[in-house]
Design an enzyme around this catalytic site. Structure first.
Site, PDB file in Angstrom:
ATOM      1  N   GLY A  97      -0.754  -2.803   6.611  1.00 21.88           N
ATOM      2  CA  GLY A  97      -0.471  -1.767   5.610  1.00 21.88           C
ATOM      3  C   GLY A  97      -1.751  -1.153   5.063  1.00 21.88           C
ATOM      4  CE1 TYR A 131       0.095   2.916  -1.591  1.00 26.09           C
ATOM      5  CE2 TYR A 131       2.017   3.087  -2.994  1.00 26.09           C
ATOM      6  CZ  TYR A 131       1.454   3.034  -1.741  1.00 26.09           C
ATOM      7  OH  TYR A 131       2.262   3.089  -0.634  1.00 26.09           O
TER       8      TYR A 131
END
Length: 160
Positions: A97, A131
């Site tokens: 990811g 994030y």
């Protein structure tokens, strides 16, 4: 674990569609996916591709993908929108990811855009924290607005 990130090819689209479906199930919308692998092939690899897709491949199997496309901001100009980033559940926590995310940001820089943007569900605290740690701003004061096909048709019927 060894894996590579590469640009997707048309023959990857059945695996990409599987990942899209897995993401829809994770997001509690298992029946929302209506596209086909053929749609993805047509839309992503024609003379005017609608998106760019990167895949994470391990041992010859596609285990993750990130799909993005260009948008235009009246404030920033050309931007990249990350539509989906998903790694198979069995492969999470192995760096795929992060590698896909990094590749999308690299792609945005290669394209000389001023912003990369995406949407994250408010309950996906793991993704929101990731994030934020990466330096992205996770807004809490902007709401995503969408109008599905049926609503568009009804709106246009009332507008005539």
């Amino acid at each position: 674990m060894e894996f590579k990130i590469r640009k997707a090819r048309p023959e990857d689209m059945p695996a990409v569609l599987e990942l899209i479906q897995e993401l829809a199930e994770f997001e509690k919308e298992p029946d929302a996916v209506i596209i086909s692998a053929e749609d993805l092939k047509r839309d992503g690899f024609g003379t005017n591709p609608a998106f760019t897709c990167f895949v994470a491949e391990a041992a010859g199997t596609i285990e993750g993908m990130a799909l993005c496309y260009f948008r235009y901001s009246t404030w920033k100009g050309k931007t990249v929108h990350l539509e989906d980033l998903v790694v198979r559940e069995s492969m999470r926590g192995k760096g795929l990811g992060n590698a896909l995310y990094t590749r999308v940001i690299e792609f945005a820089k290669e394209q000389s855009v001023k912003r990369t943007e995406w949407v994250v569900l408010d309950w996906n605290t793991h993704a929101r924290a990731f994030y934020s740690r990466s330096g992205a701003t996770v807004f809490t004061d902007w709401c995503t607005v969408q109008m599905e096909e049926n609503a568009m048709n009804k709106f246009l019927e009332k507008s005539r």
